[in-house]
Motif scaffolding. Structure first.
Motif, PDB file in Angstrom:
ATOM      1  N   LEU A 193      68.392  48.143  47.443  1.00 16.59           N
ATOM      2  CA  LEU A 193      69.330  47.292  46.709  1.00 16.59           C
ATOM      3  C   LEU A 193      68.651  46.676  45.496  1.00 16.59           C
ATOM      4  N   SER A 194      67.431  46.191  45.658  1.00 17.35           N
ATOM      5  CA  SER A 194      66.710  45.570  44.543  1.00 17.35           C
ATOM      6  C   SER A 194      66.545  46.552  43.392  1.00 17.35           C
ATOM      7  N   GLN A 195      66.188  47.763  43.707  1.00 14.86           N
ATOM      8  CA  GLN A 195      65.996  48.770  42.666  1.00 14.86           C
ATOM      9  C   GLN A 195      67.326  49.167  42.028  1.00 14.86           C
ATOM     10  N   ALA A 196      68.391  49.218  42.836  1.00 15.94           N
ATOM     11  CA  ALA A 196      69.708  49.548  42.290  1.00 15.94           C
ATOM     12  C   ALA A 196      70.225  48.437  41.381  1.00 15.94           C
ATOM     13  N   LEU A 197      70.003  47.181  41.766  1.00 20.48           N
ATOM     14  CA  LEU A 197      70.396  46.054  40.913  1.00 20.48           C
ATOM     15  C   LEU A 197      69.659  46.106  39.586  1.00 20.48           C
ATOM     16  N   SER A 198      68.372  46.396  39.646  1.00 15.12           N
ATOM     17  CA  SER A 198      67.571  46.478  38.429  1.00 15.12           C
ATOM     18  C   SER A 198      68.087  47.588  37.512  1.00 15.12           C
ATOM     19  N   ASP A 199      68.358  48.738  38.080  1.00 13.21           N
ATOM     20  CA  ASP A 199      68.855  49.860  37.281  1.00 13.21           C
ATOM     21  C   ASP A 199      70.201  49.518  36.641  1.00 13.21           C
ATOM     22  N   HIS A 200      71.088  48.934  37.421  1.00 12.46           N
ATOM     23  CA  HIS A 200      72.440  48.664  36.931  1.00 12.46           C
ATOM     24  C   HIS A 200      72.442  47.650  35.799  1.00 12.46           C
ATOM     25  N   LEU A 201      71.529  46.700  35.836  1.00 21.55           N
ATOM     26  CA  LEU A 201      71.530  45.613  34.859  1.00 21.55           C
ATOM     27  C   LEU A 201      70.478  45.789  33.762  1.00 21.55           C
ATOM     28  N   PRO A 248      77.480  47.680  27.567  1.00 29.26           N
ATOM     29  CA  PRO A 248      78.703  47.460  28.348  1.00 29.26           C
ATOM     30  C   PRO A 248      78.699  46.198  29.194  1.00 29.26           C
ATOM     31  N   ILE A 249      77.535  45.733  29.611  1.00 28.38           N
ATOM     32  CA  ILE A 249      77.470  44.520  30.426  1.00 28.38           C
ATOM     33  C   ILE A 249      77.115  43.309  29.586  1.00 28.38           C
ATOM     34  N   TYR A 250      76.146  43.462  28.684  1.00 29.09           N
ATOM     35  CA  TYR A 250      75.614  42.296  27.975  1.00 29.09           C
ATOM     36  C   TYR A 250      76.316  41.988  26.652  1.00 29.09           C
ATOM     37  N   GLY A 251      76.795  42.982  25.947  1.00 28.19           N
ATOM     38  CA  GLY A 251      77.306  42.750  24.604  1.00 28.19           C
ATOM     39  C   GLY A 251      76.184  42.605  23.590  1.00 28.19           C
ATOM     40  N   LYS A 252      76.534  42.369  22.327  1.00 34.55           N
ATOM     41  CA  LYS A 252      75.549  42.366  21.239  1.00 34.55           C
ATOM     42  C   LYS A 252      74.544  41.229  21.330  1.00 34.55           C
ATOM     43  N   GLN A 280      79.624  46.034  48.064  1.00 33.45           N
ATOM     44  CA  GLN A 280      80.117  45.163  46.997  1.00 33.45           C
ATOM     45  C   GLN A 280      78.994  44.495  46.201  1.00 33.45           C
ATOM     46  N   ALA A 281      77.753  44.637  46.654  1.00 33.55           N
ATOM     47  CA  ALA A 281      76.657  43.834  46.099  1.00 33.55           C
ATOM     48  C   ALA A 281      76.442  44.066  44.605  1.00 33.55           C
ATOM     49  N   ILE A 282      76.500  45.307  44.157  1.00 35.21           N
ATOM     50  CA  ILE A 282      76.248  45.609  42.743  1.00 35.21           C
ATOM     51  C   ILE A 282      77.352  45.030  41.859  1.00 35.21           C
ATOM     52  N   GLU A 283      78.599  45.204  42.259  1.00 33.09           N
ATOM     53  CA  GLU A 283      79.683  44.699  41.411  1.00 33.09           C
ATOM     54  C   GLU A 283      79.727  43.173  41.430  1.00 33.09           C
ATOM     55  N   VAL A 284      79.282  42.564  42.506  1.00 36.81           N
ATOM     56  CA  VAL A 284      79.170  41.097  42.522  1.00 36.81           C
ATOM     57  C   VAL A 284      78.152  40.647  41.487  1.00 36.81           C
ATOM     58  N   ALA A 330      87.917  36.701  40.156  1.00 35.27           N
ATOM     59  CA  ALA A 330      88.906  37.259  39.234  1.00 35.27           C
ATOM     60  C   ALA A 330      88.407  38.561  38.630  1.00 35.27           C
ATOM     61  N   ARG A 331      87.128  38.633  38.333  1.00 37.76           N
ATOM     62  CA  ARG A 331      86.558  39.856  37.761  1.00 37.76           C
ATOM     63  C   ARG A 331      86.383  40.937  38.820  1.00 37.76           C
ATOM     64  N   LEU A 332      86.136  40.507  40.052  1.00 35.46           N
ATOM     65  CA  LEU A 332      86.004  41.477  41.140  1.00 35.46           C
ATOM     66  C   LEU A 332      87.359  42.048  41.561  1.00 35.46           C
ATOM     67  N   GLY A 333      88.385  41.234  41.476  1.00 38.28           N
ATOM     68  CA  GLY A 333      89.701  41.663  41.951  1.00 38.28           C
ATOM     69  C   GLY A 333      89.886  41.451  43.441  1.00 38.28           C
ATOM     70  N   TYR A 334      88.998  40.713  44.059  1.00 36.69           N
ATOM     71  CA  TYR A 334      89.126  40.381  45.480  1.00 36.69           C
ATOM     72  C   TYR A 334      88.334  39.109  45.759  1.00 36.69           C
ATOM     73  N   GLN A 335      88.616  38.503  46.908  1.00 43.98           N
ATOM     74  CA  GLN A 335      87.936  37.269  47.281  1.00 43.98           C
ATOM     75  C   GLN A 335      86.691  37.572  48.108  1.00 43.98           C
ATOM     76  N   LEU A 336      85.679  36.784  47.884  1.00 39.93           N
ATOM     77  CA  LEU A 336      84.488  36.875  48.709  1.00 39.93           C
ATOM     78  C   LEU A 336      84.752  36.256  50.077  1.00 39.93           C
ATOM     79  N   GLN A 337      84.056  36.752  51.079  1.00 41.12           N
ATOM     80  CA  GLN A 337      84.147  36.147  52.399  1.00 41.12           C
ATOM     81  C   GLN A 337      83.295  34.879  52.439  1.00 41.12           C
TER      82      GLN A 337
END
Length: 576
Positions: A172-180, A206-210, A282-286, A326-333
């Protein structure tokens, strides 16, 4: 200009100057290529110095030499610090050897294992920057986003063989790093001679903007009962919830941060809060949702107020959670039950689920170097030459020699013995739970010594703890040269923060499990007075503590300090 235009211009004028630097940088390029090509100075311009941080590089100078060079009318002794990302802290023996060689050839012949599981090289000259970065890339590592207003190195427990859950957390740590990781091609163009983006071709983040984020952003993943990542000190945290040996999801923490400014009551360290629970899927999209809310609502006018902790403090956790959902489109537990016990490392030999051995060594303040008396760097180099497993950087600046097969253990033990690498494991529990930032002579923000001083201070304090019968009782002590908090001093049961040369603010009373901030006990304590201040409290602790009571808890229970409450002035001494 119409009214809307004037309002827009006024709003733009209020932005911090760094926002303009990012806006005009063409996705972090600036004039870095031209600055690197200028042979007339070892320096680079102020705007480019801000941009190099996004590439994992800090402009520094040797402050020990400033005065003498000024007398001789010489420029400062400029060099660069390079930080190498290691998501989750796991590297190969080949990568260790590559970092060792680069530090010998282009750096100051030392390596620093940071408080965030990264490598740092110090003393790299501008003329050698590109070659060094290319060497790091050849070892299949990088420095992009190791610094700057982006998500930085993602931390977790670095032993994937401690359990199946630990292996999943590393992934998960490596996937979070890659995604961001920033999408810009500037890093590859400038440092790796990559193909330049064609003129007219639109580049996007796409995530950060200019303009990326308002300030730095830090993510960690913890596996209870160990809080070795200091989860409450970070912008975003994931706490693994394990049932029947499997991770069923993660509690999410948001809004932690250590940095502050002396005397500025509007700035203070803050502990992260529990926001909810998500499933592993859901961890990456969170993470992306949390980052983009901070991107859109973080303060871009005042960098001292720009971290996520202030966004949440100003607007409230409930508001922030709704924005994320709101950005996820669902509620967290709702968050689930868990318990932390400590923040330290597991020293010595342990056997993993892979039936291989793992040796955690104490590396004082994370500095890998050779001295006349102790050839640590050489010894680790010799191990790396024969080691078939890996090298893992811990969150406390220590090192795990990992994945040692039973048949290979004798030759590793022989080298450990030859070079005395395990000698540190015989240290007092106080030393084994100590941590310091780099500070002088290279950090431009430092107000006092830290890495070079803390070992000597611990030696002096060891006389106190040993005479009190506390040699094997862990007390977390942390020191930084300035209030930015890189070694997370506000979570030390004893915290020392540089105030001026030879003077420190002394903090006491943090939770041993990392769940409570300490509190200012006394300001501007001279270095030679620190032991005298602490000795009576330590001796009282030895005599009056309750069964199993930790030093920080004792300081709070007995009124040595009163616990910090959110919203009160962290800068005022609060003693009983």
């Amino acid at each position: 200009m119409n009214k809307n235009g004037r309002e827009s211009a006024a709003k733009e004028a209020k932005l911090h100057k760094n926002e303009g630097i990012k806006e005009a940088s063409n996705f972090l390029r600036g004039t870095l290529a031209e600055a690197l090509a200028d042979p007339t100075t070892g320096n680079i311009g102020a705007d480019d110095a801000q941009l190099t941080k996004f590439h994992g590089i800090y402009l520094q100078d040797d402050r020990d030499e400033r005065s003498e060079r000024r007398k001789k009318k010489l420029d400062k002794a400029y060099s660069f610090m390079i930080r190498v990302r290691v998501p989750g802290g796991v590297t190969t023996s080949a990568q260790w050897l590559a970092m060792d060689e680069l530090s010998e050839r282009y750096g100051n012949r030392t390596m620093k294992l940071t408080t965030r599981q990264a490598y740092q090289l110090h003393g790299v000259l501008k003329a050698n920057l590109k070659t060094t970065i290319q060497g790091i890339n050849a070892a299949l590592m990088d420095t992009i986003a190791a610094c700057g207003d982006v998500n930085r190195n993602v931390m977790c427990n670095p032993n994937p063989y401690q359990s199946e859950a630990h292996a999943e957390v590393l992934q998960l740590s490596q996937a979070l790093s890659d995604h961001l990781t920033p999408a810009t091609q500037a890093y590859h163009e400038i440092w790796l001679d990559g193909e330049k983006v064609a003129g007219g071709e639109e580049e996007v983040e796409p995530i950060y903007g200019k303009t990326y984020l308002p300030r730095k952003f830090k993510i960690v993943v913890a596996v209870p009962p160990s809080n070795d990542v200091d989860i409450y000190a970070h912008d975003l945290g994931y706490i693994a919830i394990i049932e029947d040996g499997k991770i069923v999801g993660y509690n999410i923490t948001v809004g932690g941060g250590m940095g502050m400014t002396h005397g500025n009551a509007a700035t203070h360290p803050r502990l992260a809060e529990l926001m909810g629970f998500c499933t592993p899927e859901q961890a990456i999209e969170v993470a992306e949702a949390v980052v983009t809310v901070q991107r859109d609502f973080g303060d871009r006018t005042n960098r001292a107020h720009a971290r996520l902790k202030y966004t949440i403090e100003d607007r409230g956790l409930e508001w922030f959670r709704k924005e994320v959902e709101a950005r996820l489109g669902y509620q967290l537990q709702e968050a689930r039950e868990f318990k932390f016990e400590d923040t330290g490392d597991r020293y010595g030999w342990t056997k993993g689920t892979d039936d291989k051995w793992h040796l955690t060594l104490f590396i004082q303040n994370g500095r890998i170097k050779d001295t006349a008396e102790f050839k640590m760097k050489t010894g680790l180099r010799e191990i790396a030459k024969i080691h078939k497993g890996d090298f893992r950087l811990t969150n406390n600046q220590n090192l795990i020699i990992g994945a040692i097969a039973e048949a290979d253990r004798p030759q590793i033990e022989k080298l450990i013995s030859k070079f005395g690498l395990s000698a540190g494991l015989e240290s007092s529990a106080l030393r084994l739970n100590s941590m310091a930032c780099v500070a002088l002579p290279t950090c431009g923000l430092s107000l006092a010594e830290s890495e070079r001083y803390l070992p000597d201070l611990v030696t002096d304090l060891e006389q106190v703890v040993e005479s009190a019968g506390l040699r094997d009782d862990a007390i977390v002590i942390r020191m930084t040269g300035c209030p930015n908090g890189c070694a997370r001093p506000y979570l030390g049961e004893i915290g020392l923060v540089g105030k001026a040369p030879g003077k420190y603010n002394l903090y006491l009373g943090a939770g041993f499990d990392g769940s409570r901030l300490n509190r200012l006990y006394k300001t501007s304590v001279k270095s030679e007075e620190i032991v005298d201040e602490l000795a009576p409290i330590i001796n009282r602790y030895a005599k009056e503590r309750e069964s199993g009571e930790r030093f920080g808890d004792f300081c709070v229970r007995t009124g040595v300090v009163t616990p910090y409450e959110a919203g009160t002035n962290y800068h005022e001494p609060m003693v009983g």
